[in-house]
Design a protein around this motif. Structure first.
Motif, PDB file in Angstrom:
ATOM      1  N   GLN A  75      38.579  48.807 -12.097  1.00 30.94           N
ATOM      2  CA  GLN A  75      39.030  47.834 -13.097  1.00 30.94           C
ATOM      3  C   GLN A  75      40.548  47.665 -13.099  1.00 30.94           C
ATOM      4  O   GLN A  75      41.073  46.717 -13.659  1.00 30.94           O
ATOM      5  CB  GLN A  75      38.569  48.258 -14.500  1.00 30.94           C
ATOM      6  CG  GLN A  75      37.073  48.361 -14.642  1.00 30.94           C
ATOM      7  CD  GLN A  75      36.393  47.057 -14.349  1.00 30.94           C
ATOM      8  OE1 GLN A  75      36.761  46.026 -14.897  1.00 30.94           O
ATOM      9  NE2 GLN A  75      35.399  47.090 -13.480  1.00 30.94           N
ATOM     10  N   ARG A  76      41.259  48.637 -12.517  1.00 23.45           N
ATOM     11  CA  ARG A  76      42.728  48.617 -12.438  1.00 23.45           C
ATOM     12  C   ARG A  76      43.378  48.542 -13.824  1.00 23.45           C
ATOM     13  O   ARG A  76      44.349  47.828 -14.025  1.00 23.45           O
ATOM     14  CB  ARG A  76      43.226  47.456 -11.583  1.00 23.45           C
ATOM     15  CG  ARG A  76      42.648  47.358 -10.203  1.00 23.45           C
ATOM     16  CD  ARG A  76      43.233  48.423  -9.304  1.00 23.45           C
ATOM     17  NE  ARG A  76      43.068  48.152  -7.888  1.00 23.45           N
ATOM     18  CZ  ARG A  76      42.045  48.595  -7.163  1.00 23.45           C
ATOM     19  NH1 ARG A  76      41.083  49.279  -7.721  1.00 23.45           N
ATOM     20  NH2 ARG A  76      41.982  48.345  -5.872  1.00 23.45           N
ATOM     21  N   THR A  77      42.829  49.296 -14.773  1.00 25.83           N
ATOM     22  CA  THR A  77      43.337  49.208 -16.146  1.00 25.83           C
ATOM     23  C   THR A  77      44.308  50.325 -16.515  1.00 25.83           C
ATOM     24  O   THR A  77      45.034  50.191 -17.493  1.00 25.83           O
ATOM     25  CB  THR A  77      42.168  49.232 -17.151  1.00 25.83           C
ATOM     26  OG1 THR A  77      41.354  50.369 -16.886  1.00 25.83           O
ATOM     27  CG2 THR A  77      41.339  47.971 -17.059  1.00 25.83           C
ATOM     28  N   ILE A  78      44.337  51.410 -15.755  1.00 35.41           N
ATOM     29  CA  ILE A  78      45.249  52.510 -16.067  1.00 35.41           C
ATOM     30  C   ILE A  78      46.401  52.465 -15.068  1.00 35.41           C
ATOM     31  O   ILE A  78      46.189  52.472 -13.860  1.00 35.41           O
ATOM     32  CB  ILE A  78      44.527  53.874 -16.031  1.00 35.41           C
ATOM     33  CG1 ILE A  78      43.414  53.900 -17.078  1.00 35.41           C
ATOM     34  CG2 ILE A  78      45.518  55.003 -16.274  1.00 35.41           C
ATOM     35  CD1 ILE A  78      42.664  55.207 -17.158  1.00 35.41           C
ATOM     36  N   VAL A  79      47.603  52.411 -15.612  1.00 37.90           N
ATOM     37  CA  VAL A  79      48.790  52.266 -14.767  1.00 37.90           C
ATOM     38  C   VAL A  79      49.696  53.487 -14.895  1.00 37.90           C
ATOM     39  O   VAL A  79      49.665  54.200 -15.900  1.00 37.90           O
ATOM     40  CB  VAL A  79      49.577  50.986 -15.125  1.00 37.90           C
ATOM     41  CG1 VAL A  79      48.750  49.749 -14.829  1.00 37.90           C
ATOM     42  CG2 VAL A  79      50.018  50.994 -16.568  1.00 37.90           C
ATOM     43  N   GLU A  81      53.773  55.264 -14.495  1.00 38.99           N
ATOM     44  CA  GLU A  81      55.041  55.037 -15.197  1.00 38.99           C
ATOM     45  C   GLU A  81      55.747  53.761 -14.747  1.00 38.99           C
ATOM     46  O   GLU A  81      56.525  53.175 -15.484  1.00 38.99           O
ATOM     47  CB  GLU A  81      55.991  56.232 -14.976  1.00 38.99           C
ATOM     48  CG  GLU A  81      55.431  57.569 -15.393  1.00 38.99           C
ATOM     49  CD  GLU A  81      54.475  58.168 -14.357  1.00 38.99           C
ATOM     50  OE1 GLU A  81      54.622  57.926 -13.132  1.00 38.99           O
ATOM     51  OE2 GLU A  81      53.539  58.856 -14.784  1.00 38.99           O
ATOM     52  N   ARG A  82      55.477  53.340 -13.501  1.00 38.19           N
ATOM     53  CA  ARG A  82      56.106  52.128 -12.958  1.00 38.19           C
ATOM     54  C   ARG A  82      55.333  50.858 -13.285  1.00 38.19           C
ATOM     55  O   ARG A  82      55.752  49.773 -12.935  1.00 38.19           O
ATOM     56  CB  ARG A  82      56.242  52.252 -11.438  1.00 38.19           C
ATOM     57  CG  ARG A  82      57.131  53.404 -11.002  1.00 38.19           C
ATOM     58  CD  ARG A  82      57.090  53.591  -9.502  1.00 38.19           C
ATOM     59  NE  ARG A  82      55.732  54.003  -9.148  1.00 38.19           N
ATOM     60  CZ  ARG A  82      55.164  53.777  -7.982  1.00 38.19           C
ATOM     61  NH1 ARG A  82      55.808  53.159  -7.036  1.00 38.19           N
ATOM     62  NH2 ARG A  82      53.923  54.184  -7.736  1.00 38.19           N
ATOM     63  N   GLY A  83      54.164  51.020 -13.923  1.00 41.07           N
ATOM     64  CA  GLY A  83      53.341  49.868 -14.254  1.00 41.07           C
ATOM     65  C   GLY A  83      52.367  49.471 -13.165  1.00 41.07           C
ATOM     66  O   GLY A  83      51.733  48.423 -13.250  1.00 41.07           O
ATOM     67  N   CYS A  84      52.249  50.313 -12.140  1.00 39.41           N
ATOM     68  CA  CYS A  84      51.311  50.047 -11.041  1.00 39.41           C
ATOM     69  C   CYS A  84      49.995  50.762 -11.315  1.00 39.41           C
ATOM     70  O   CYS A  84      50.002  51.899 -11.793  1.00 39.41           O
ATOM     71  CB  CYS A  84      51.883  50.544  -9.718  1.00 39.41           C
ATOM     72  SG  CYS A  84      53.427  49.743  -9.271  1.00 39.41           S
ATOM     73  N   PRO A  85      48.875  50.137 -10.990  1.00 43.52           N
ATOM     74  CA  PRO A  85      47.582  50.819 -11.180  1.00 43.52           C
ATOM     75  C   PRO A  85      47.518  52.082 -10.320  1.00 43.52           C
ATOM     76  O   PRO A  85      48.009  52.104  -9.197  1.00 43.52           O
ATOM     77  CB  PRO A  85      46.552  49.797 -10.704  1.00 43.52           C
ATOM     78  CG  PRO A  85      47.245  48.491 -10.728  1.00 43.52           C
ATOM     79  CD  PRO A  85      48.693  48.771 -10.490  1.00 43.52           C
ATOM     80  N   TYR A  86      46.940  53.127 -10.889  1.00 41.70           N
ATOM     81  CA  TYR A  86      46.765  54.360 -10.131  1.00 41.70           C
ATOM     82  C   TYR A  86      45.833  54.121  -8.957  1.00 41.70           C
ATOM     83  O   TYR A  86      44.888  53.329  -9.051  1.00 41.70           O
ATOM     84  CB  TYR A  86      46.109  55.444 -11.000  1.00 41.70           C
ATOM     85  CG  TYR A  86      47.064  56.181 -11.894  1.00 41.70           C
ATOM     86  CD1 TYR A  86      47.903  57.155 -11.379  1.00 41.70           C
ATOM     87  CD2 TYR A  86      47.111  55.929 -13.259  1.00 41.70           C
ATOM     88  CE1 TYR A  86      48.778  57.855 -12.198  1.00 41.70           C
ATOM     89  CE2 TYR A  86      47.968  56.612 -14.088  1.00 41.70           C
ATOM     90  CZ  TYR A  86      48.804  57.576 -13.548  1.00 41.70           C
ATOM     91  OH  TYR A  86      49.665  58.260 -14.365  1.00 41.70           O
ATOM     92  N   CYS A  87      46.075  54.831  -7.855  1.00 39.85           N
ATOM     93  CA  CYS A  87      45.102  54.818  -6.769  1.00 39.85           C
ATOM     94  C   CYS A  87      43.952  55.736  -7.198  1.00 39.85           C
ATOM     95  O   CYS A  87      44.096  56.553  -8.113  1.00 39.85           O
ATOM     96  CB  CYS A  87      45.725  55.279  -5.455  1.00 39.85           C
ATOM     97  SG  CYS A  87      46.203  57.006  -5.397  1.00 39.85           S
ATOM     98  N   ARG A  88      42.815  55.588  -6.560  1.00 41.41           N
ATOM     99  CA  ARG A  88      41.629  56.354  -6.959  1.00 41.41           C
ATOM    100  C   ARG A  88      41.886  57.857  -6.866  1.00 41.41           C
ATOM    101  O   ARG A  88      41.541  58.604  -7.765  1.00 41.41           O
ATOM    102  CB  ARG A  88      40.435  55.961  -6.087  1.00 41.41           C
ATOM    103  CG  ARG A  88      39.203  56.757  -6.420  1.00 41.41           C
ATOM    104  CD  ARG A  88      37.956  56.258  -5.766  1.00 41.41           C
ATOM    105  NE  ARG A  88      38.116  55.950  -4.373  1.00 41.41           N
ATOM    106  CZ  ARG A  88      37.232  55.262  -3.667  1.00 41.41           C
ATOM    107  NH1 ARG A  88      36.130  54.824  -4.230  1.00 41.41           N
ATOM    108  NH2 ARG A  88      37.431  55.010  -2.402  1.00 41.41           N
ATOM    109  N   ARG A  89      42.505  58.288  -5.782  1.00 37.80           N
ATOM    110  CA  ARG A  89      42.755  59.715  -5.578  1.00 37.80           C
ATOM    111  C   ARG A  89      43.626  60.290  -6.703  1.00 37.80           C
ATOM    112  O   ARG A  89      43.337  61.351  -7.240  1.00 37.80           O
ATOM    113  CB  ARG A  89      43.405  59.945  -4.221  1.00 37.80           C
ATOM    114  CG  ARG A  89      43.613  61.396  -3.877  1.00 37.80           C
ATOM    115  CD  ARG A  89      44.088  61.583  -2.450  1.00 37.80           C
ATOM    116  NE  ARG A  89      43.283  60.914  -1.450  1.00 37.80           N
ATOM    117  CZ  ARG A  89      42.117  61.345  -0.996  1.00 37.80           C
ATOM    118  NH1 ARG A  89      41.611  62.466  -1.481  1.00 37.80           N
ATOM    119  NH2 ARG A  89      41.455  60.676  -0.085  1.00 37.80           N
TER     120      ARG A  89
END
Length: 144
Positions: A75-79, A81-89
């Motif tokens: 869903q790319r909803t959790i970002v 500190e830089r505002g980028c979505p976390y990678c799955r890992r």
């Protein structure tokens, strides 16, 4: 000429129009429920990864936690500190760190096994959907 033979909503009999309306309404309802479930799951995982390392005891399976993180990652909803979505890992590692467990080495393999599962009733999504009206769903899978 072919297009003139197609039935328009006005030309349909009442039962066909009612069936189409009912189908469309059920699809819209299912989509809204899916969005609620995924939003709730995202909120719960965001809460979990914000906890100090090892402060939460995960009572579900490792697959449950990986599946939850994977669904939220898609869903790319959790970002970060830089505002980028976390990678799955990174999302999986943070979730496992919060519960004081080592993350699986091969996350992709775990995700593939989850997708190959025969019974969908066991999925985190299905369980969240069943519990969507409860105030503390994440509390069913972990203890503080």
């Amino acid at each position: 000429m072919f297009n003139s033979l197609r039935k328009t909503p006005d030309a349909m009999c009442g039962s066909q129009a009612d069936a189409q309306h009912t189908f469309a309404a059920s699809q819209a309802s299912a989509f809204a429920l899916r969005q609620r479930v995924l939003s709730r799951m995202s909120h719960d995982l965001q809460w979990l990864i914000a906890q100090p390392k090892g402060s939460v005891k995960w009572t579900g399976t490792q697959r449950d936690l990986v599946e939850m993180a994977n669904l939220v990652w898609m869903q790319r909803t959790i970002v970060d500190e830089r505002g980028c979505p976390y990678c799955r890992r990174a999302l999986v590692r943070r979730a496992f760190a919060a519960v004081g467990q080592p993350a699986p080495v091969n996350i992709e393999r775990v995700v593939m096994r989850i997708r190959e599962r025969i019974t969908t009733e066991l999925s985190m999504f299905s369980r969240y959907r069943e519990l969507i009206d409860e105030p503390d769903i994440i509390g069913r899978f972990c203890e503080q």
